[in-house]
Write a protein that holds these residues in place. Structure first.
Motif, mmCIF file in Angstrom:
data_model
loop_
_atom_site.group_PDB
_atom_site.id
_atom_site.type_symbol
_atom_site.label_atom_id
_atom_site.label_comp_id
_atom_site.label_asym_id
_atom_site.label_seq_id
_atom_site.Cartn_x
_atom_site.Cartn_y
_atom_site.Cartn_z
ATOM 1 N N HIS A 257 11.277 -12.450 -7.261
ATOM 2 C CA HIS A 257 10.326 -11.409 -7.684
ATOM 3 C C HIS A 257 10.398 -10.267 -6.690
ATOM 4 C CE1 HIS A 257 8.328 -13.711 -10.874
ATOM 5 N NE2 HIS A 257 8.595 -14.758 -10.117
ATOM 6 N N THR A 258 10.646 -9.079 -7.204
ATOM 7 C CA THR A 258 10.792 -7.944 -6.298
ATOM 8 C C THR A 258 9.963 -6.761 -6.783
ATOM 9 O OG1 THR A 258 12.686 -6.966 -7.479
ATOM 10 C CG2 THR A 258 13.178 -8.664 -5.817
ATOM 11 N N ALA A 259 9.632 -5.905 -5.830
ATOM 12 C CA ALA A 259 8.903 -4.676 -6.146
ATOM 13 C C ALA A 259 9.640 -3.508 -5.514
ATOM 14 C CB ALA A 259 7.482 -4.758 -5.612
ATOM 15 N N HIS A 260 9.786 -2.437 -6.273
ATOM 16 C CA HIS A 260 10.564 -1.280 -5.833
ATOM 17 C C HIS A 260 9.813 0.017 -6.099
ATOM 18 C CE1 HIS A 260 14.129 -3.969 -5.649
ATOM 19 N NE2 HIS A 260 13.495 -4.554 -6.640
ATOM 20 N N VAL B 160 4.428 0.305 -8.776
ATOM 21 C CA VAL B 160 5.763 -0.171 -8.386
ATOM 22 C C VAL B 160 6.548 -0.576 -9.627
ATOM 23 C CG1 VAL B 160 4.966 -1.051 -6.152
ATOM 24 C CG2 VAL B 160 5.049 -2.593 -8.127
ATOM 25 N N TRP B 161 7.843 -0.769 -9.423
ATOM 26 C CA TRP B 161 8.740 -1.282 -10.470
ATOM 27 C C TRP B 161 9.160 -2.685 -10.043
ATOM 28 C CZ3 TRP B 161 9.932 1.851 -14.711
ATOM 29 C CH2 TRP B 161 9.464 3.170 -14.602
ATOM 30 N N ASN B 162 9.015 -3.620 -10.940
ATOM 31 C CA ASN B 162 9.297 -5.016 -10.597
ATOM 32 C C ASN B 162 10.543 -5.565 -11.284
ATOM 33 O OD1 ASN B 162 5.882 -5.135 -10.755
ATOM 34 N ND2 ASN B 162 6.895 -5.964 -8.948
ATOM 35 N N THR B 163 11.115 -6.603 -10.639
ATOM 36 C CA THR B 163 12.143 -7.400 -11.313
ATOM 37 C C THR B 163 11.787 -8.868 -11.128
ATOM 38 O OG1 THR B 163 13.678 -7.991 -9.512
ATOM 39 C CG2 THR B 163 13.861 -5.759 -10.435
ATOM 40 N N SER B 164 12.278 -9.700 -12.015
ATOM 41 C CA SER B 164 12.241 -11.137 -11.767
ATOM 42 C C SER B 164 13.512 -11.734 -12.338
ATOM 43 C CB SER B 164 10.991 -11.779 -12.367
ATOM 44 O OG SER B 164 11.034 -11.763 -13.773
ATOM 45 N N TRP B 165 13.942 -12.858 -11.737
ATOM 46 C CA TRP B 165 15.220 -13.439 -12.125
ATOM 47 C C TRP B 165 15.204 -14.916 -11.777
ATOM 48 C CZ3 TRP B 165 16.673 -14.148 -6.953
ATOM 49 C CH2 TRP B 165 16.185 -13.181 -6.048
ATOM 50 N N GLY B 166 15.833 -15.697 -12.610
ATOM 51 C CA GLY B 166 15.774 -17.138 -12.363
ATOM 52 C C GLY B 166 16.916 -17.927 -12.970
ATOM 53 N N VAL B 167 17.226 -19.019 -12.289
ATOM 54 C CA VAL B 167 18.101 -20.054 -12.857
ATOM 55 C C VAL B 167 17.456 -21.406 -12.563
ATOM 56 C CG1 VAL B 167 20.277 -18.789 -12.699
ATOM 57 C CG2 VAL B 167 19.512 -20.203 -10.757
ATOM 58 N N GLN C 52 0.818 -1.211 0.000
ATOM 59 C CA GLN C 52 0.000 0.000 0.000
ATOM 60 C C GLN C 52 0.856 1.268 0.000
ATOM 61 O OE1 GLN C 52 -1.776 -2.208 2.855
ATOM 62 N NE2 GLN C 52 -2.580 -3.092 0.965
ATOM 63 N N SER C 53 1.930 1.189 0.811
ATOM 64 C CA SER C 53 2.699 2.406 1.054
ATOM 65 C C SER C 53 4.147 2.239 0.607
ATOM 66 C CB SER C 53 2.646 2.691 2.563
ATOM 67 O OG SER C 53 3.820 3.359 2.994
ATOM 68 N N TYR C 54 4.802 3.346 0.424
ATOM 69 C CA TYR C 54 6.240 3.288 0.115
ATOM 70 C C TYR C 54 6.991 2.606 1.251
ATOM 71 C CZ TYR C 54 7.043 7.189 3.349
ATOM 72 O OH TYR C 54 7.122 7.978 4.471
ATOM 73 N N ARG C 55 6.350 2.607 2.454
ATOM 74 C CA ARG C 55 6.980 1.925 3.595
ATOM 75 C C ARG C 55 6.981 0.403 3.414
ATOM 76 N NH1 ARG C 55 7.024 6.183 7.505
ATOM 77 N NH2 ARG C 55 5.182 7.486 7.293
ATOM 78 N N ASP C 56 6.130 -0.099 2.544
ATOM 79 C CA ASP C 56 6.086 -1.554 2.297
ATOM 80 C C ASP C 56 7.164 -2.007 1.311
ATOM 81 O OD1 ASP C 56 3.822 -1.809 3.921
ATOM 82 O OD2 ASP C 56 2.492 -1.317 2.249
ATOM 83 N N LEU C 57 7.872 -1.067 0.739
ATOM 84 C CA LEU C 57 8.851 -1.395 -0.311
ATOM 85 C C LEU C 57 10.277 -1.296 0.202
ATOM 86 C CD1 LEU C 57 7.135 0.549 -3.236
ATOM 87 C CD2 LEU C 57 7.103 -1.921 -2.817
ATOM 88 N N PRO C 58 11.213 -1.991 -0.357
ATOM 89 C CA PRO C 58 10.988 -2.954 -1.433
ATOM 90 C C PRO C 58 10.456 -4.290 -0.898
ATOM 91 C CG PRO C 58 13.298 -2.951 -0.845
ATOM 92 C CD PRO C 58 12.648 -1.915 0.019
ATOM 93 N N VAL C 59 9.827 -5.051 -1.751
ATOM 94 C CA VAL C 59 9.485 -6.438 -1.446
ATOM 95 C C VAL C 59 10.483 -7.310 -2.200
ATOM 96 C CG1 VAL C 59 7.745 -8.249 -1.641
ATOM 97 C CG2 VAL C 59 7.043 -5.893 -1.156
#
Length: 497
Positions: free
Chosen positions: A178-181, A270-277, A141-148
RNA sequence: CGGGGCGUAGCGCAGUCCGGUAGCGCGUCUGGUUUGGGACCAGAAGGUCCCGGGUUCAAAUCCCGGCGCCCCGACCA
């Protein structure tokens, strides 16, 4: 056991060789379901060792593990236009929830119960962006919840036409971060950071040299803003994409309405990333290091790092070498080394050597009566020669040898890759190179999709990455090696898996 | 989805052309002797010959129809 079969030499048939190595090292086996594999204990141990090393690195960079479901509502996949386009051709669907007996026999004994058809089919996850970001929308909800900063270890399903053990199977194991920024810059830094983590892992644990860089538009992940990747060169001079990291921008945030309130009171996506091996790395490991005698495994990922083989003639010798062998095993274990003491009596030492070599054990210690008398063991490296070592301080000696083997493998692999790379190619050199032995070709690239497509059509080579500064040639190319237009970036081409 | 190969004991194969009721190597089990690079001897267990139909006195073998797997290409991590 069952070591009598021969491994097809690499030079004769690389694909057959690969299959033989995987099968004889008992890494995996074909399952009754086409395109699926069973990962056998020896192979799964390699995966566990990979997981442990990577998971520690994920934790060290602030990530937490979670688990999201295997089933995703079909409509979720459709929310991001590029994403659905990318995966539509290879998703498995769950359409019914129960079976019904038909009264027939054999395969026709049961059939999906038409009464149980789902109103909305579920897709078996080919990747989890959609369901994860649907949840992020609830939690943020808030910028305080970021980053995930989350990661999950799981299986995924992509219905592939043509499959190969570890390299491409219908179901495989992987991790997906998976991250959110709050900002684009943060998301970009995260995507780059994780690419760096993968590089460290692949170089230092797998002893597999990689080139990192950015993917072109045509090669990037469906739904991403930018995709970064690691590319390794296999012994047949084909490239293997060994991992990816994506800056997803706000594409999924918009599709799933993942918004947060800023400190100033505004509402932002939010801005997301994902990454995998994935378990594909095991295939990369095999094709980077192994030889015509079987698997060659870097010590850090070897399920068995050292095998101790006793040699005896008389019962007296047997009890003697067994005693010393047991002591050596215990001492190595105390030093944290994964060691196997092969006391089987129905096999001759030579048979044991062949078996453990096929399974990729980096170091073997042979203990016979002569060694016991001399207070030593004979060490034999999986790749490299034999040498005696004093029993005293054996743990230190072995530890040092394993480190040397690990470092040596990386160097050998890197030298091989460099020997199969050419820089500053012209169009004609490029064509000849790809038609011949192949490998990594560095050259100028105009950035046009048309050029890319034409190159692929004529040479089967694709842009693997636009390399990061660490891998670029000393002098930036000025023109596209193919069309002669001004170059926008250096590119690395190869034929790929 | 195209091209090629294949389906016979746990694994690898021969037998199929030319029909006569299944064999070899490895592995497995028992006993004994062995053990510094894939041990040997003796004995034993183990098979709906991928499936279904047809021809025939008789089918692993011939005919028709399916199914499955592997390799190569197009597509993809």
């Amino acid at each position: 056991m069952a070591q009598a079969q021969k491994i097809t030499p690499r030079a004769k048939d690389f694909s057959e060789w690969y299959n033989d190595v995987v099968m004889q090292a008992e890494l995996a086996d074909h399952s009754p379901v086409r395109g699926c594999m069973v990962i056998r204990p020896h192979g799964y141990r390699v995966w566990e060792l990979m997981q442990r090393a990577l998971d520690d690195m994920f934790k060290a960079t602030g990530h937490q593990n979670a688990y999201f479901p295997l089933f995703i509502p079909m409509s979720f996949l459709a929310r991001e236009a590029e994403h659905v386009e990318g995966f539509a051709k290879e998703v498995a669907l769950v359409t019914h929830t129960r079976l019904k007996a038909t009264g027939k026999s054999g395969a026709q004994a049961v059939t999906p119960d038409p009464e149980s058809a789902l109103e909305e089919p579920l897709v078996v996850r080919p990747t989890s962006e959609t369901i994860i970001y649907a949840m992020f929308a609830k939690w943020i909800q808030s910028y305080r919840d970021l980053p995930v900063l989350l990661n999950q270890w799981c299986n995924i399903v992509r219905w592939e036409f043509r499959t190969r053990l570890f390299l491409r199977t219908t179901e495989f194991l992987w991790q997906e971060g998976h991250t959110a920024h709050a900002t684009e810059a943060e998301a970009e830094a995260e995507a780059r950071q994780m690419l760096g983590v993968y590089r460290t892992f692949q170089e230092q644990w797998m002893a597999m040299p990689v080139i990192t860089g950015r993917k072109t538009e045509s090669e990037k992940f469906a739904g991403a803003l930018r995709t970064y990747a690691l590319e390794a060169l296999m012994q047949d001079n084909k490239a293997l994409q060994a991992g990816t990291s994506h800056n997803l921008g706000q594409n999924f945030a918009k599709a799933f309405n993942v918004q947060y309130q800023t400190a100033a009171g505004g509402l932002e996506y939010v801005w997301n990333t994902s990454w995998g091996v994935s378990t594909r790395m095991i295939g990369g490991l095999v094709m980077t290091h192994s030889d015509d005698n079987g698997l060659v495994c870097p010590p850090k990922l070897a399920p068995v790092q050292v095998v101790v083989v006793p040699i005896w003639k008389s019962d007296q010798e047997k009890s003697q070498v067994s005693g010393v062998g047991g002591q050596v095993k215990a001492e190595l274990e105390r030093a944290g080394i994964r060691v196997e003491f092969d006391t089987r009596e129905n096999l001759k030492p030579g048979a044991k050597y062949f078996e453990w070599e096929a399974k990729g054990v980096p170091l073997r210690l042979e203990i016979g009566p002569r060694d016991v008398a001399a207070g030593q063991v004979m060490t034999a490296r999986r790749v490299g020669g034999k040498a005696p070592a004093k029993l005293e301080g054996i743990a230190k000696t072995v530890t040092a040898a394993l480190e040397e083997i690990q470092a040596g493998m990386f160097k050998t692999a890197r030298d091989r890759r460099e020997a199969s790379s050419i820089r500053g190619v012209t169009k004609q050199q490029f064509i000849d190179f790809m038609k011949g032995a192949g490998g990594f070709a560095y050259g100028g690239f105009c950035g046009s999709g048309a050029c890319e497509a034409e190159i692929k059509q004529q040479t089967a080579a694709t842009v693997r990455v636009l390399p990061d500064p660490d891998f670029r040639s000393p002098e930036a190319p000025k023109t596209c090696m193919w069309c002669g237009q001004p170059s926008v970036a250096e590119a690395v081409w190869a034929q790929a898996y």
